[in-house]
Every structure is written in structure tokens, then in C-alpha cells.
Design a protein around this motif. Structure first.
Motif, short mmCIF file in Angstrom:
data_model
loop_
_atom_site.label_atom_id
_atom_site.label_comp_id
_atom_site.label_asym_id
_atom_site.label_seq_id
_atom_site.Cartn_x
_atom_site.Cartn_y
_atom_site.Cartn_z
N ARG A 229 0.81 -1.21 0.00
CA ARG A 229 0.00 0.00 0.00
C ARG A 229 0.85 1.27 0.00
O ARG A 229 0.49 2.26 -0.63
CB ARG A 229 -0.95 -0.01 1.20
N ASP A 230 1.97 1.23 0.72
CA ASP A 230 2.83 2.40 0.77
C ASP A 230 3.36 2.74 -0.63
O ASP A 230 3.48 3.91 -1.00
CB ASP A 230 4.00 2.17 1.73
N VAL B 131 0.56 4.39 -2.61
CA VAL B 131 0.35 5.78 -2.17
C VAL B 131 1.46 6.69 -2.68
O VAL B 131 1.20 7.77 -3.22
CB VAL B 131 0.25 5.85 -0.63
N ALA C 113 -2.82 10.31 -1.21
CA ALA C 113 -3.68 9.26 -0.65
C ALA C 113 -3.13 8.87 0.70
O ALA C 113 -1.98 9.19 1.06
CB ALA C 113 -3.75 8.05 -1.58
N LEU C 114 -3.95 8.15 1.48
CA LEU C 114 -3.57 7.66 2.80
C LEU C 114 -3.84 6.16 2.82
O LEU C 114 -4.98 5.73 2.57
CB LEU C 114 -4.38 8.36 3.88
N ALA C 115 -2.82 5.35 3.09
CA ALA C 115 -2.99 3.89 3.13
C ALA C 115 -4.05 3.52 4.15
O ALA C 115 -4.16 4.12 5.22
CB ALA C 115 -1.66 3.22 3.46
N ALA C 116 -4.85 2.49 3.84
CA ALA C 116 -6.01 2.14 4.66
C ALA C 116 -5.89 0.75 5.26
O ALA C 116 -5.44 -0.19 4.62
CB ALA C 116 -7.28 2.23 3.81
N PRO D 181 -2.97 -0.10 8.37
CA PRO D 181 -2.86 -0.85 7.11
C PRO D 181 -2.10 -2.17 7.30
O PRO D 181 -1.06 -2.20 7.97
CB PRO D 181 -2.09 0.10 6.20
N LEU E 174 -7.60 -0.41 0.56
CA LEU E 174 -6.36 0.03 -0.07
C LEU E 174 -5.91 1.40 0.43
O LEU E 174 -4.87 1.53 1.06
CB LEU E 174 -6.53 0.06 -1.59
N TYR E 175 -6.72 2.44 0.18
CA TYR E 175 -6.31 3.80 0.56
C TYR E 175 -7.51 4.75 0.51
O TYR E 175 -8.57 4.44 -0.06
CB TYR E 175 -5.21 4.32 -0.37
#
Length: 523
Positions: free
Chosen positions: A306-307, A310, A318-321, A338, A490-491
Motif C-alpha cells: 500500500r505504501d 500511495v 492518498a492515505l494507506a487504509a 494498514p 487500499l487507501y
């Protein structure tokens, strides 16, 4: 003909007379509405356009907190009754006051529009009666405690019974039934063409900054950017990351606005069918659907970096979720961070589930709905290929993608959804089993189903006490995401707007582009 001539003359004035141009605003949007009927589809884009001509009882501000609209207040007086105090100054465009009959007609109509691809029934189903107490007081009765009712109704636009009774979606699209109480009056629209509105001089609230607004659909992000740079529009939404950086730096010519989104971008997984449309063995042979195994779903989630998505694909916007809502949202848990990128553990889980050599899977998604959506799908496909899966990709335009996703034609699908405005909104629509009787699981495209989680969601949605509802929401979310991987978060994107210098915009968490949130910069 007179209206068309007037529009043409105003359009000429917009180009030729800078002084008049300041009383107008041209907004480049990714897409126009699919319909002007405010009840046709519960889609953010449609709701945003409807909010210009119509109003709900209470509306959501830029942070999605409730504030008065047609109603001055909406409060529970017991577990099954909500008291509505109408604003006596609220008037429809024809001058008629808003009555209990209009409210009752709206609630009856909103969840029952023919051919709706995304019904408002979830918002109106709990309501059993609308009763007039006096000229400005209404009681709304529900079949069970419904703590989110004010937020549900904040998305339901109030229409005039006089003009709406017997009116079809086509009547709204043609403008014949476009009589609301909102800050603007409808002027013109055709599918694929600009939406044109003019300020409502009798609006009971704060007057919009602009006399005339023109929303121009420009689906291509690069074309929107070019239109702003050329001065063809005054404002654009959903700005590409690289362009946003340039606009933000060029303060002599442009202004920008941004806000974290409450929309979760995630993957739906077909965890229901034994035969899934885009699941095969690596040799192309039919196999039982491995997505039905929570170990496989967990493995797919751990294989996603995810990083990297992003920082690279989304260029930091965006912000990872790891939860169903962004940090601080009602019902989220601070420790629901995340999932880590762990390819070794993902491979172990696949082997444990009986797929040491992986399988073939296709990821579907849109290519014009969310910022960088196609690139995100491609990035995930590459990550799953490294896991050992034979991964292919197919993306389609928004309209085709929406239709096929609703028909459950996908095994894995990139999707997005915003809770309203609690996490419970995600649980009800995306996690709960598909249940038309209860109106739950209405957007559960993977048809995930778990009776224990369903029971907790149903308890939460009838719990008025905030602390108790929060705890139930957190419990259901943890079970769904940590234990079962019902879907893969995801984000959360960052919502962006760019404007010509001299214009301002109040950035919103709900992604809506609203002309009455735009203004002129102080000199």
C-alpha cells in the motif's frame, strides 16, 4: 428559444466582459449527472448536482457534520420518533411553502424510482409515517431505532408534491419538474452537455457568490487541466497529482484546495460463488473459487504494498487504509492500521490453503472513475504476479463498469465507497449479507456473508447510544477485515480542486463539487 437566446448572450458576455465574468463561474467536472431526477440514483455525482436545485431536511457541511437546510432541527423525541422543525422561510421556486405533504411524498418516492441503478431505499425504508403536528412541525416515525436517519435523509432531496406527483425521471431530465428550494434554479442540461443554473433570488439561506454557474463535463483529467490553464474554465475537480503540484506552486495565476477523503478505495472479492467468472487454474482449467477461503483473501491483501501505491501510483495524494474509514471517523479503531506488505506470509497462506502454485485471476475496475484508477489496478496486478498468481487486468469506462459490477460479473473489482458519515454506513452496505428485505448489503458486490457479523451490524444500526454503537461497529469491522478479509482496503484519496486566481473553494471530505461552496478571494 428565448431561454436559449438568453443563455447564448450570457455566454458571449462571459467571454467578452471581464467585469460580468466575475458574477459567473465555469466549473470543469469529471462527469455530469446520469439524471437530474434527485431520486434516480444514490451516487455522489448525482447528489452533488441535485443539491444546487433541491435541499434535504438537514445537509452535510464540508466535514459532513449536519447543519440546517429545509429543517431548522431534526431530533429524536423517543426511540421511534424524530421531530422535524421546518424553516418557515423555505420556499419552492414557485413560491409555495414546504409542507408535511411534500416531505411525505418525497420519502415515499425516493426509494421507489423505476429503473434506479442505486436506490435511496436504504434511507427511507425505516420510515413508517410522516405526521404534521402544526404548520412547521413534523413527526417522522420509524419501525425501529434508526440512529443514522438524519444522515440518511441528508442525501434525500425534498421535492414538491405539486410538481412531482406523476412526474417521471424524464420530466426531471427535461426540466419540467425541476422545482426545488435550493440556491440555484435549473436552466438547461442534456446528457453529455453542460449543466447550467442561475441563482435563486428567493433562496432562504446565504446567497451563492455567483449569479450563473456552468458545469462542463470534461472526463479526461489532462483536458480538464488544459482547460483551466487556458482560462476556458475557472475551476476544476479531481486534479492529477503532477498538475496539482504545479498549480499549487503558481500562486500568481492559480489557487488550490484539498481535503482528505472519507471514500475508501478497496477491492471486492467474490467470496460466494463456487464458479467465479475470472478465476481459473494457472493452466486455464476450471477450479473451485479460491476466494471463498479467508486465508487466500488474507494472502492477497498481504501481497499488496500500500505504501508503494500511495507514494508512487498516487504520488502522495492518498492515505494507506487498514480500516473502513479514515482516522478519527466515527467507529474507526486506532489500532486498525494498514496490513503490512508481507510476501513471505502471503505465500505461506496460499500454500496452506492448497494453492502453492497460485491460480489465474483477473482484476476489473474503472478507467475514468477515481484518480489513477487504471494505474492502481495495474500496480496490484504486478504485485499479485510476484505472489505467484497469473494476473490479468481489464478496465472499462464508468458507465459500463458500474453496470457490470452491479450484475456481479467480476471476481475481483476495484471499487470505492464513502460511509455516511459513520463507519456503520460501510458495514451496512458493503459487509452485511445481501438482503433485499432489510435493505442491507445493497453494494456487497462480493456477496460476502457471515451471520455473526450480520447480527452485530443489525444491533449497531438500532443502537441510539453513541458509545455502544461505536463499540459494536468496531467489533464488526475487526471481524470483517482482520478475521475474514471480507474486502481489501487500499487507501483514502485526497480530494483536490484547482482554480484561477481570484476564486476560492471550501474543500470537502465527500468529494462533492458545489458551486455554492465556491467564492471570490478577498482583495
Amino acid at each position: 428559444m428565448i431561454r436559449q437566446l438568453r443563455a447564448a448572450l450570457l455566454g458571449t458576455a462571459l467571454i467578452a466582459t471581464p467585469a460580468l465574468a466575475q458574477d459567473n463561474i465555469r466549473i470543469g467536472v469529471e462527469a455530469g449527472p446520469t439524471s437530474l431526477d434527485p431520486h434516480f440514483a444514490s451516487l455522489i455525482t448525482n447528489i452533488a448536482f441535485a443539491r444546487h436545485v433541491f435541499q434535504p431536511l438537514m445537509e452535510q457541511d464540508a466535514k459532513q457534520d449536519l447543519r440546517p437546510a429545509i429543517a431548522e432541527s431534526l431530533r429524536p423525541i423517543d426511540e421511534l420518533t424524530w421531530e422535524v422543525k421546518l424553516n418557515p422561510a423555505a420556499r419552492f421556486h414557485d413560491g409555495a411553502p414546504v409542507t408535511a405533504e411534500d416531505i411525505a411524498f418525497t420519502i415515499s418516492r425516493a426509494g421507489d424510482v423505476p429503473n434506479s441503478p442505486s436506490s435511496f431505499r436504504y434511507a427511507t425504508r425505516p420510515i413508517t409515517a410522516v405526521e404534521a403536528v402544526d404548520a412547521t412541525t413534523i413527526h417522522i416515525r420509524t419501525s425501529q431505532p434508526t440512529p443514522l436517519l438524519p444522515n440518511f435523509l441528508a442525501l434525500v432531496m425534498i421535492v414538491s408534491k405539486r410538481h412531482g406527483e406523476g412526474a417521471s425521471t424524464a420530466d426531471y431530465n427535461a426540466g419540467r419538474a425541476m422545482v426545488g428550494t435550493g440556491p440555484f434554479r435549473h436552466v438547461s442540461w442534456q446528457p453529455g452537455s453542460p449543466v447550467v443554473m442561475e441563482r435563486n433570488p428567493a433562496f432562504a439561506g446565504a446567497a451563492p457568490a455567483f449569479q450563473r454557474v456552468e458545469f462542463r463535463p470534461i472526463p479526461n483529467a489532462g483536458a480538464r487541466t488544459a482547460a483551466l490553464q487556458a482560462g476556458d474554465v475557472d475551476m476544476i475537480e479531481i486534479v492529477p497529482s503532477d498538475a496539482f503540484t504545479r498549480f499549487k506552486a503558481d500562486t500568481a495565476r492559480f489557487a488550490t484546495a484539498e481535503s482528505p477523503s472519507n471514500r475508501l478505495i478497496f477491492l471486492t472479492l467474490d467470496s460466494d460463488r463456487v464458479d467465479s467468472p475470472f478465476i481459473r487454474g494457472r493452466d486455464g482449467a476450471r477450479i473451485d473459487n479460491p476466494l471463498r477461503d479467508p486465508r487466500v483473501r488474507r494472502a492477497l491483501s498481504l501481497a499488496i504494498n500500500r505504501d508503494a501505491i500511495v507514494s508512487r501510483t498516487m504520488q502522495g495524494q492518498a492515505l494507506a487504509a487498514g480500516d473502513l474509514g479514515p482516522p478519527g471517523y466515527f467507529g474507526t479503531s486506532p489500532d486498525m492500521t494498514p496490513p503490512p506488505f508481507d510476501l513471505a506470509e502471503a505465500r505461506r497462506l496460499l500454500t496452506e490453503a492448497g494453492y502453492p502454485n497460485g491460480f489465474a485471476v483477473q482484476i476489473n475496475g474503472p478507467n475514468d472513475r477515481y484518480p489513477n484508477d487504471e494505474q492502481v489496478v495495474q500496480a496490484i496486478a504486478q504485485m499479485w504476479t510476484r505472489l505467484g498468481l497469473a494476473t490479468t487486468v481489464e478496465t472499462k469506462t464508468r458507465s459500463m463498469w458500474l453496470s457490470e459490477a452491479a450484475q456481479l460479473r467480476y471476481s475481483v473489482n476495484l471499487a470505492g465507497f464513502s460511509p455516511n458519515p459513520e463507519l456503520l454506513g460501510m458495514l451496512e452496505t458493503q459487509i452485511h449479507s445481501w438482503n433485499t428485505t432489510l435493505g442491507l448489503g445493497t453494494a456487497n458486490r462480493g456477496r460476502f456473508s457471515n451471520p455473526e457479523i450480520d447480527a452485530i451490524i443489525q444491533r449497531a444500526r438500532t443502537t441510539i447510544h453513541d458509545d455502544q454503537r461505536r463499540a459494536l461497529t468496531q467489533q464488526a469491522t475487526r471481524m470483517a477485515l482482520v478475521d475474514q478479509t471480507a474486502l481489501i482496503p487500499l487507501y483514502f484519496p485526497v480530494n483536490t480542486w484547482a482554480l484561477r486566481r481570484g476564486f476560492t473553494y471550501e474543500a470537502r471530505t465527500d468529494e462533492m463539487t458545489l458551486a455554492f461552496s465556491a467564492g471570490r478571494a478577498a482583495r
